[in-house]
Design an enzyme around this catalytic site. Structure first.
Site, PDB file in Angstrom:
ATOM      1  N   HIS A   1      41.698  39.653  24.340  1.00 25.65           N
ATOM      2  CA  HIS A   1      41.195  39.377  22.999  1.00 25.65           C
ATOM      3  C   HIS A   1      41.532  40.570  22.113  1.00 25.65           C
ATOM      4  O   HIS A   1      41.263  41.723  22.465  1.00 25.65           O
ATOM      5  CB  HIS A   1      39.679  39.143  23.066  1.00 25.65           C
ATOM      6  CG  HIS A   1      39.033  39.150  21.736  1.00 25.65           C
ATOM      7  ND1 HIS A   1      39.524  38.439  20.663  1.00 25.65           N
ATOM      8  CD2 HIS A   1      37.930  39.808  21.283  1.00 25.65           C
ATOM      9  CE1 HIS A   1      38.749  38.645  19.621  1.00 25.65           C
ATOM     10  NE2 HIS A   1      37.786  39.476  19.962  1.00 25.65           N
TER      11      HIS A   1
ATOM     12  N   ASN B   1      41.019  41.112  14.248  1.00 26.86           N
ATOM     13  CA  ASN B   1      40.301  40.311  15.249  1.00 26.86           C
ATOM     14  C   ASN B   1      40.073  38.902  14.684  1.00 26.86           C
ATOM     15  O   ASN B   1      39.272  38.719  13.776  1.00 26.86           O
ATOM     16  CB  ASN B   1      38.975  41.021  15.556  1.00 26.86           C
ATOM     17  CG  ASN B   1      38.083  40.244  16.506  1.00 26.86           C
ATOM     18  OD1 ASN B   1      38.308  39.078  16.789  1.00 26.86           O
ATOM     19  ND2 ASN B   1      37.050  40.901  17.002  1.00 26.86           N
TER      20      ASN B   1
ATOM     21  N   CYS C   1      34.324  35.103  20.669  1.00 28.28           N
ATOM     22  CA  CYS C   1      35.677  35.572  20.983  1.00 28.28           C
ATOM     23  C   CYS C   1      36.106  35.238  22.401  1.00 28.28           C
ATOM     24  O   CYS C   1      37.254  35.460  22.775  1.00 28.28           O
ATOM     25  CB  CYS C   1      35.777  37.074  20.741  1.00 28.28           C
ATOM     26  SG  CYS C   1      35.349  37.495  19.071  1.00 28.28           S
TER      27      CYS C   1
HETATM   28  N1  ACO Z   1      35.779  53.503   7.475  1.00 32.02           N
HETATM   29  C1  ACO Z   1      35.389  54.782   7.500  1.00 32.02           C
HETATM   30  N2  ACO Z   1      34.376  55.222   8.255  1.00 32.02           N
HETATM   31  C2  ACO Z   1      33.726  54.327   9.023  1.00 32.02           C
HETATM   32  C3  ACO Z   1      34.083  52.978   9.039  1.00 32.02           C
HETATM   33  C4  ACO Z   1      35.162  52.569   8.227  1.00 32.02           C
HETATM   34  N3  ACO Z   1      35.587  51.301   8.175  1.00 32.02           N
HETATM   35  N4  ACO Z   1      33.261  52.325   9.902  1.00 32.02           N
HETATM   36  C5  ACO Z   1      32.426  53.240  10.401  1.00 32.02           C
HETATM   37  N5  ACO Z   1      32.696  54.449   9.873  1.00 32.02           N
HETATM   38  C6  ACO Z   1      32.042  55.714  10.124  1.00 32.02           C
HETATM   39  C7  ACO Z   1      30.624  55.538  10.609  1.00 32.02           C
HETATM   40  O1  ACO Z   1      29.742  55.411   9.515  1.00 32.02           O
HETATM   41  C8  ACO Z   1      30.425  56.821  11.372  1.00 32.02           C
HETATM   42  O2  ACO Z   1      30.138  57.854  10.456  1.00 32.02           O
HETATM   43  P1  ACO Z   1      28.948  58.900  10.743  1.00 32.02           P
HETATM   44  O3  ACO Z   1      29.344  59.587  12.021  1.00 32.02           O
HETATM   45  O4  ACO Z   1      28.975  59.744   9.533  1.00 32.02           O
HETATM   46  O5  ACO Z   1      27.715  58.041  10.904  1.00 32.02           O
HETATM   47  C9  ACO Z   1      31.798  57.127  11.974  1.00 32.02           C
HETATM   48  O6  ACO Z   1      32.727  56.376  11.194  1.00 32.02           O
HETATM   49  C10 ACO Z   1      31.927  56.740  13.422  1.00 32.02           C
HETATM   50  O7  ACO Z   1      31.402  55.423  13.603  1.00 32.02           O
HETATM   51  P2  ACO Z   1      31.392  54.733  14.996  1.00 32.02           P
HETATM   52  O8  ACO Z   1      30.670  53.432  14.874  1.00 32.02           O
HETATM   53  O9  ACO Z   1      30.919  55.728  16.022  1.00 32.02           O
HETATM   54  O10 ACO Z   1      32.956  54.481  15.210  1.00 32.02           O
HETATM   55  P3  ACO Z   1      33.705  54.035  16.506  1.00 32.02           P
HETATM   56  O11 ACO Z   1      34.708  55.018  16.899  1.00 32.02           O
HETATM   57  O12 ACO Z   1      32.731  53.511  17.548  1.00 32.02           O
HETATM   58  O13 ACO Z   1      34.523  52.773  15.972  1.00 32.02           O
HETATM   59  C11 ACO Z   1      34.455  50.366  15.962  1.00 32.02           C
HETATM   60  C12 ACO Z   1      33.835  51.673  15.433  1.00 32.02           C
HETATM   61  C13 ACO Z   1      35.909  50.322  15.522  1.00 32.02           C
HETATM   62  C14 ACO Z   1      33.697  49.203  15.371  1.00 32.02           C
HETATM   63  C15 ACO Z   1      34.382  50.369  17.509  1.00 32.02           C
HETATM   64  O14 ACO Z   1      33.065  50.701  17.915  1.00 32.02           O
HETATM   65  C16 ACO Z   1      34.752  49.038  18.100  1.00 32.02           C
HETATM   66  O15 ACO Z   1      35.870  48.595  17.992  1.00 32.02           O
HETATM   67  N6  ACO Z   1      33.816  48.388  18.768  1.00 32.02           N
HETATM   68  C17 ACO Z   1      34.073  47.088  19.376  1.00 32.02           C
HETATM   69  C18 ACO Z   1      33.915  46.041  18.332  1.00 32.02           C
HETATM   70  C19 ACO Z   1      34.440  44.706  18.756  1.00 32.02           C
HETATM   71  O16 ACO Z   1      35.380  44.610  19.488  1.00 32.02           O
HETATM   72  N7  ACO Z   1      33.809  43.676  18.219  1.00 32.02           N
HETATM   73  C20 ACO Z   1      34.285  42.370  18.314  1.00 32.02           C
HETATM   74  C21 ACO Z   1      33.783  41.610  19.456  1.00 32.02           C
HETATM   75  S1  ACO Z   1      34.468  40.059  19.287  1.00 32.02           S
HETATM   76  C22 ACO Z   1      33.409  38.817  18.708  1.00 32.02           C
HETATM   77  O17 ACO Z   1      32.752  38.157  19.481  1.00 32.02           O
HETATM   78  C23 ACO Z   1      33.335  38.502  17.230  1.00 32.02           C
END
Ligand code: ACO
Length: 334
Positions: A257, A287, A114
């Site tokens: 990004h 993304n 990214c």
């Molecule tokens: N729908 C419903 N529930 C979900 C989902 C979903 N799609 N995904 C995760 N959950 C649940 C999890 O299982 C967890 O449940 P639990 O507490 O019972 O275990 C709960 O939601 C919270 O999960 P977290 O992982 O703590 O959620 P968070 O608020 O951190 O959000 C996210 C997750 C959106 C992925 C966030 O961490 C994020 O955006 N991180 C950055 C990711 C990113 O930008 N990546 C791309 C980099 S670019 C590249 O190089 C490709």
């Protein structure tokens, strides 16, 4: 050695027609529009059809950028394709070069996930600033839907497919549109976001094995990536601003990004940049990896949000881990 300048003289974007909204996604994995939109800001993403090639998507964006710049493909010296999802592991840039009809150009792929567009921008700028080349096309394009684990709700809701491109042209040093940059990598955290080679041994003869394999699926530690982005992106932008001899108050736009609206908001808050200066289109595209910055740039240019002479802080971050920032001026003459 001469140091010339670069001007960003055109932009283009291309996305597949098929839309996948959050409600439809909730038929594939256990999720909801409410969870996805509040945690990420994403409402829908575009998906490439099985027949569509990455080169086709990338070439369409490049052609739009060339048209805006008023540059004939025959005048292009350099084509750089930032992608992690080429049609061919040997590279797809030369296919794009052929598709756009730029036989004089040298073409190569650049992989930095990214961050690919920002890394590509700085790479291309070196060729132009030294006077080696005059006209370049830089494309960021990815079809991550081919590599997402569609049974993993933590990742499959985030990504979409697309391509964005810019034309970069050599200009005088006084008109240089790349005001400052900062590029970083940290392999110690590589395991936080991977699309790894998957190993399978293949015996050639007795006691001689090679690995014949495939690539697996995207695996991500979302929370670690989130923490990394919110800390490192503002630092990189501040360094790039320092090198440009500017402050955050000089910025017209923050162009990050498009990974997660919460990351965009947190970075803007840390930098004290008001929300109306933050460019965001991830609600509609998710993304799109290397495509996200040029795609958002192109939309903002075509909707007359971004005007000639505006100062933009662009920052990419992602797998590697890699991250970087570039302070650029939009427009200008070659
Ligand atoms: N729908 C419903 N529930 C979900 C989902 C979903 N799609 N995904 C995760 N959950 C649940 C999890 O299982 C967890 O449940 P639990 O507490 O019972 O275990 C709960 O939601 C919270 O999960 P977290 O992982 O703590 O959620 P968070 O608020 O951190 O959000 C996210 C997750 C959106 C992925 C966030 O961490 C994020 O955006 N991180 C950055 C990711 C990113 O930008 N990546 C791309 C980099 S670019 C590249 O190089 C490709």
């Amino acid at each position: 050695m001469t140091t010339l300048g670069i001007a960003i003289t055109g932009s283009g974007g291309s996305t597949p027609n098929t839309r996948l909204d959050n409600d439809t996604l909730s038929q594939i994995v256990e999720t909801s529009d409410e969870w996805i939109s509040t945690r990420t800001g994403i409402r829908q993403r575009r998906l490439a059809s099985p027949e569509m090639s990455l080169s086709e998507l990338a070439a369409a964006a490049a052609q739009e950028a060339l048209e805006m710049a008023g540059l004939s493909p025959s005048e292009v010296d350099l084509v750089v394709l930032a992608t992690s999802t080429p049609d061919d592991l040997f590279g797809s840039a030369s296919r794009v070069q052929h598709r756009i009809g730029a036989p004089q150009a040298v073409a190569f792929d650049l992989t930095a996930a990214c961050s690919g567009f920002v890394f590509g921008l700085v790479t291309v700028a070196q060729f132009l600033r030294t006077g080696v080349y005059r006209n370049a096309v830089l494309i960021g394009a990815d079809i991550l839907s081919r590599w997402v684990d569609w049974s993993d709700r933590r990742t499959c809701v985030l990504f979409g497919d697309g391509a964005g491109a810019v034309v970069l042209q050599r200009t005088s040093p006084e008109d240089d549109g790349l005001l400052g940059f900062e590029l970083r990598s940290n392999g110690a955290q590589n395991g936080c976001l991977t699309l790894d080679y998957s190993h399978r041994s293949h015996a050639l003869v007795e006691n001689l094995e090679v690995s014949q394999g495939n690539y697996s699926r995207i695996a991500m530690n979302g929370q670690e990536i989130y923490k990394f982005a919110v800390k490192k992106v503002p630092e990189a932008i501040e360094k790039a601003l320092f090198r440009a001899n500017l402050t955050n108050e000089d910025l017209d736009w923050l162009l990050l990004h498009q990974a997660n609206q919460r990351i965009l908001d947190a970075v803007a808050k840390r930098l004290n940049v008001p929300s109306e200066k933050v460019i965001s289109n991830l609600a509609r595209y998710g993304n799109t990896s290397a495509a996200s910055i040029p795609l958002a740039l192109d939309e903002a240019v075509r909707s007359h949000q971004i005007q000639t002479g505006d100062t933009i802080a662009a920052s990419g971050f992602g797998a590697g881990l890699t991250w970087g920032a570039a302070i650029v001026k939009w427009g200008g003459a070659a």
